[in-house]
Design a protein around this motif. Structure first.
Motif, PDB file in Angstrom:
ATOM      1  N   ASN A 177       0.821  -1.207   0.000  1.00  0.00           N
ATOM      2  CA  ASN A 177       0.000   0.000   0.000  1.00  0.00           C
ATOM      3  C   ASN A 177       0.857   1.259   0.000  1.00  0.00           C
ATOM      4  N   ILE A 178       0.708   2.088  -1.047  1.00  0.00           N
ATOM      5  CA  ILE A 178       1.400   3.380  -1.132  1.00  0.00           C
ATOM      6  C   ILE A 178       0.381   4.426  -1.579  1.00  0.00           C
ATOM      7  N   PRO A 179      -0.461   4.883  -0.653  1.00  0.00           N
ATOM      8  CA  PRO A 179      -1.493   5.861  -1.017  1.00  0.00           C
ATOM      9  C   PRO A 179      -0.875   7.250  -1.200  1.00  0.00           C
ATOM     10  N   MET A 180      -0.577   7.599  -2.422  1.00  0.00           N
ATOM     11  CA  MET A 180       0.165   8.823  -2.719  1.00  0.00           C
ATOM     12  C   MET A 180      -0.493  10.071  -2.140  1.00  0.00           C
ATOM     13  N   ASP A 181      -1.787  10.227  -2.370  1.00  0.00           N
ATOM     14  CA  ASP A 181      -2.474  11.429  -1.889  1.00  0.00           C
ATOM     15  C   ASP A 181      -2.608  11.438  -0.375  1.00  0.00           C
ATOM     16  N   GLU A 182      -2.946  10.299   0.203  1.00  0.00           N
ATOM     17  CA  GLU A 182      -3.132  10.223   1.656  1.00  0.00           C
ATOM     18  C   GLU A 182      -1.836  10.540   2.391  1.00  0.00           C
TER      19      GLU A 182
END
Length: 383
Positions: A177-182
């Motif tokens: 998991n790499i949630p860019m915006d979060e």
């Protein structure tokens, strides 16, 4: 028997048959409406994978091209940057940064050990004049199988307010998991031959609003990797140069497969295969090279004792046609690396653990009773 090679390396990774078949189609015009439809679709799919509404640009080139593009499009000669170095690829970004005349402060850890987020935090907090412009690091260090704490390091960068994060996510994107915006990551670079499940040749750069703001003042030389050209083209569902058209066919097919599986299922699968591999390795009496708790979901590095790692790799390749990766630089002959990234299923994990036990037994270096490692891996996979 020929043509039975099983890739269990961190890249290139196995390619699904339907993705390969898509590549066999005749090329189409890269300025045609048909190709523009593919660009439009894959751009949206790439944003889904990166968990972002930011621009995700596609370059015909390797993951190194994507990382270099991220660096030269956001920084200027003489800028102060922090580079994390705990493996071959962290070492590479230090070299790239210095090649472009950047003032580099290196945060270093031994190979096999994770980068310490507190070191980044301390340096950034001491920079009261806000001279540091970027933190450059590798998320999943392919050469050693270490996963660095990108979320924590990026949090320290956000507290600095001036610096941006440029992250090599080549073997982590599509695996964890790499949630860019979060998380607020500014630049993410990745490559097609890893979690994307397609052959080498495409790379991807995701750019946040802050990254584009930094781009406005960047003065480092660039032409083919000038991301402003790619942004202008992507807004017209195109590419500034002749792209690898058939790899776009593959990209569309692979991303469609990934969307069907779902992000959480993809992450769960990689974590499950990582655990099954690591537990099987330990059960047969082998030592993991990476610090406990910091193994990458993409690759497991193994440090055998009393036997050259290349001997093990050669035995597995000759007897089972399974290709493992070796150690790089000073780790050559000391470690081998098992890739479990991308198009990998339970059968692949069972096969590589079984082959490893058989090979160790054949050369007289298996410490535990044969089958113990396989039994442990199966118990993980069955839970």
């Amino acid at each position: 028997m020929q043509d039975k090679l099983n890739l269990m390396i961190p890249g290139p990774t196995p390619v699904p048959e339907n993705v390969l078949s898509c590549m066999s189609k005749h090329p189409i015009g890269h300025r045609s409406g048909e190709f523009q439809e593919i660009v439009q679709k894959t751009t949206k799919q790439l944003q889904w994978l990166h968990q972002t509404t930011a621009d995700v640009l596609t370059i015909t080139g390797s993951g190194t091209a994507a990382m270099e593009a991220g660096i030269i499009n956001t920084l200027s000669k003489g800028d102060q940057v922090i580079c994390g170095d705990n493996g071959k690829f962290g070492e590479r970004w230090v070299k790239v940064a210095k090649a472009y005349g950047l003032n580099v402060k290196v945060v270093k850890s031994d190979w096999g050990q994770p980068l310490d987020p507190n070191e980044f935090k301390m340096i950034l907090e001491e920079d009261t004049e806000k001279k540091i412009k970027a933190v450059i690091l590798t998320h999943s260090e392919t050469s050693t199988g270490v996963i660095n704490d990108l979320k924590e390091i990026n949090s320290a960068v956000k507290s600095h307010s001036r610096a941006i994060t440029i992250a090599d996510c080549v073997t982590s994107l599509g695996a964890c998991n790499i949630p860019m915006d979060e998380w607020g990551i500014d630049v993410i670079a990745s490559g097609s031959q890893k979690g994307y499940m397609i052959p080498p040749g495409l790379s991807f750069v995701a750019m946040s609003k802050r990254a584009w703001e930094a781009n406005a003042s960047s003065d480092l030389p660039k032409f083919y990797l000038d991301l402003k050209q790619y942004l202008k083209a992507i807004n017209k569902n195109s590419n500034p140069f002749t792209p690898a058209i058939n790899l776009y066919f593959a990209l569309e097919a692979s991303l469609t497969m990934m969307q069907k599986e779902g992000l959480n299922n993809i992450f769960t699968r990689h974590a499950r295969h990582q655990k099954a591999t690591q537990e099987g390795i330990k059960a047969m009496g082998l030592k993991l090279f990476t610090k406990e708790g910091y193994g990458s979901p993409a690759i497991t590095a193994v440090q055998p004792e009393h036997v050259d790692a290349e001997t093990i790799r050669k035995s597995i390749k000759n007897d089972f046609d399974i290709l493992l990766a070796g150690g790089q630089d000073h780790l050559k002959g000391k470690i081998f690396r098992i890739g479990h990234l991308g198009f990998v299923n339970d059968r692949d994990i069972i096969s590589v653990i079984s082959a490893l036990e058989c090979s160790l037994d054949k050369i007289g270096k298996l410490k535990a009773p044969i089958g113990k490692g396989l039994a442990k891996s199966i118990s993980v996979l069955n839970n």
